[in-house]
Design a protein around this motif. Structure first.
Motif, mmCIF file in Angstrom:
data_model
loop_
_atom_site.group_PDB
_atom_site.id
_atom_site.type_symbol
_atom_site.label_atom_id
_atom_site.label_comp_id
_atom_site.label_asym_id
_atom_site.label_seq_id
_atom_site.Cartn_x
_atom_site.Cartn_y
_atom_site.Cartn_z
ATOM 1 N N VAL A 44 3.871 14.260 0.105
ATOM 2 C CA VAL A 44 4.382 12.913 0.343
ATOM 3 C C VAL A 44 4.430 12.701 1.858
ATOM 4 C CG1 VAL A 44 5.717 12.826 -1.801
ATOM 5 C CG2 VAL A 44 6.828 13.621 0.304
ATOM 6 N N GLU A 45 4.439 11.437 2.263
ATOM 7 C CA GLU A 45 4.400 11.126 3.693
ATOM 8 C C GLU A 45 5.797 10.917 4.272
ATOM 9 O OE1 GLU A 45 1.878 9.926 1.629
ATOM 10 O OE2 GLU A 45 0.582 11.398 2.611
ATOM 11 N N THR A 49 6.221 21.280 3.231
ATOM 12 C CA THR A 49 7.055 20.122 3.581
ATOM 13 C C THR A 49 7.761 20.276 4.926
ATOM 14 O OG1 THR A 49 8.777 21.125 2.194
ATOM 15 C CG2 THR A 49 7.496 19.342 1.210
ATOM 16 N N ARG A 50 7.393 21.331 5.650
ATOM 17 C CA ARG A 50 8.040 21.625 6.931
ATOM 18 C C ARG A 50 8.009 20.434 7.893
ATOM 19 N NH1 ARG A 50 9.252 26.475 8.585
ATOM 20 N NH2 ARG A 50 7.857 27.488 7.090
ATOM 21 N N ASP A 63 0.829 -1.204 0.000
ATOM 22 C CA ASP A 63 0.000 0.000 0.000
ATOM 23 C C ASP A 63 0.867 1.259 0.000
ATOM 24 O OD1 ASP A 63 -2.363 1.271 -0.183
ATOM 25 O OD2 ASP A 63 -2.937 1.067 1.925
ATOM 26 N N ILE A 64 1.887 1.240 -0.863
ATOM 27 C CA ILE A 64 2.856 2.325 -0.880
ATOM 28 C C ILE A 64 3.171 2.715 -2.318
ATOM 29 C CG2 ILE A 64 5.018 0.982 -0.950
ATOM 30 C CD1 ILE A 64 5.203 3.039 1.802
ATOM 31 N N GLU A 65 3.395 4.009 -2.518
ATOM 32 C CA GLU A 65 3.851 4.495 -3.821
ATOM 33 C C GLU A 65 5.237 5.088 -3.591
ATOM 34 O OE1 GLU A 65 2.666 7.870 -7.170
ATOM 35 O OE2 GLU A 65 1.487 7.675 -5.343
ATOM 36 N N ARG A 105 11.537 19.469 -8.023
ATOM 37 C CA ARG A 105 10.667 19.514 -9.207
ATOM 38 C C ARG A 105 9.511 18.529 -9.071
ATOM 39 N NH1 ARG A 105 15.156 18.619 -12.721
ATOM 40 N NH2 ARG A 105 16.161 20.606 -13.134
ATOM 41 N N LYS A 106 9.834 17.311 -8.636
ATOM 42 C CA LYS A 106 8.788 16.286 -8.539
ATOM 43 C C LYS A 106 7.782 16.631 -7.445
ATOM 44 C CE LYS A 106 10.858 12.767 -11.172
ATOM 45 N NZ LYS A 106 12.023 11.913 -11.365
ATOM 46 N N LEU A 107 8.237 17.228 -6.364
ATOM 47 C CA LEU A 107 7.307 17.652 -5.306
ATOM 48 C C LEU A 107 6.423 18.785 -5.802
ATOM 49 C CD1 LEU A 107 9.619 17.569 -2.158
ATOM 50 C CD2 LEU A 107 7.640 16.100 -2.591
#
Ligand SMILES: [Mg+2]
Length: 132
Positions: A53-54, A80-81, A30-32, A44-46
């Protein structure tokens, strides 16, 4: 159920290490896993995502934008802090590890990378129960 679906961002310039991390993390289920090849690629991806993201797992020594600068950038951004960040260090990289923790890294894992250790840290930070 051992936890909600989670997305993990792996930031590592070595394709071999990246693959090792991804394969280890996939065992959580259950993870990406999102992969980035350096800090700049990670940012860039964020930025391209609408959902956070977790967990972020990042190497330190990388071209373009290294792991320490990436941690500083993530901690300076409201989005993202508070995301847990695991930094990958070498056993001779005590200074790097201390700098990473001072910049706001949550935890660290040492090279050589071992899948059980990666899983242990990821499970803890994602709030997943260990496998029975
Ligand atoms: Mg590297």
């Amino acid at each position: 159920m051992t936890g909600a679906h989670a997305t993990v961002l792996v930031v590592e310039d070595s394709p071999t290490m990246r693959q090792l991390l991804t394969y280890a993390l996939m065992r959580l289920g259950d993870i990406e896993v999102l992969e980035a090849e350096d800090g700049l690629d990670a940012l860039r991806k964020l930025a391209a995502r609408t959902a956070p993201v977790e967990l972020v797992i990042t190497d330190i020594n990388m071209p373009n934008l290294d792991g320490l600068k990436l941690i500083a950038r993530l901690r300076a951004d409201d989005a993202t802090r508070d995301v847990p960040i695991v930094v990958i260090t070498t056993d001779s990289g005590e200074g790097d590890r201390e700098r990473a923790m001072a910049l706001g890294a949550t935890s660290y894992i040492e090279k050589p990378l071992q899948a059980p250790k990666v899983l242990e840290v990821a499970r803890r930070l994602l709030g997943r129960e260990p496998a029975p």
